[in-house]
Design an enzyme around this catalytic site. Sequence first.
Site: not given
Length: 289
Positions: A11, A40, A64, A128
């Site tokens: 990432g 994960i 995410y 989120y």
Amino acid sequence: MQRILVVGGNGQLGHCLQKLAPKYHNQYDFNFTGSDVLNITNKAQIEKEFDEYQPDFVINASAYTAVDLAEKEEEKAFAINAYGVADLAEVCKENNAILIHVSTDYVFDGETNLSYSEDDFTDPIGVYGASKRKGEELALEHNPETVILRTSWLYSEFNKNFVKTMLHLFSIKDELGIVGDQFGQPTNANDLAEAIMDIIEAKNKTFGIYHFSNYPETTWFDFASKIKEFSDSSVLLKSITTAEFPTPAKRPKRSTMALDKIEKDYHIELKHWENSLQDCVEILKLTNA
């Protein structure tokens, strides 16, 4: 030699840590894992990686982060940002490993004129943020030797982010409307990577929640305006309101975070966001990324 396992090594933050790792080659052995090796959400994979590598420190750079899509994919967001973090923290505790977990300013609702401290009440306004807050709670519950770093508006020369998106749009658009009534702190992921290594190197560690970003606050419009300036673009930018740019997920109006705790406890040098942004844009100019 101590070992550092980086979860989410492919990432944005993972790439910044990869870039930084050679500086520490005499002190630490790094293991960067992507989701193909360590997902994960798969506890068996976590345990297998610990059995084989036996890390002293674990940096959770996986997340995410699709803020709007999370409104539709709530289960997936919580699996990665919360329950997977719980499993990771539990395995860290079982193996005496210190966990450094990255969280977000989106745990706050943004309805304040003050900067949020680490102890302020969290009240996320989207899936989120809610998934990330749950991840914070579960990480500390399962492993008290966890450092949680809340950061904001993360960008770098790697992967997808606001800066790279703006540079792309500048090249194909004559005019852009950018939201000018949301406030936050842009953060160069390279600076976050350095802060994480400073924490790992610290002799006297304190655990819990910390805020880290560049400073001071700004708006998305002013952020974009500086990207325009540093990239010598001729695009016309106009400030628009949140109401003029509706999104599936609500964003905090002002999620500015106080940074004095990490300065005091870890003596970490904070950088002005404009200076860090200019560094990033210069790199992107050179690489044509």
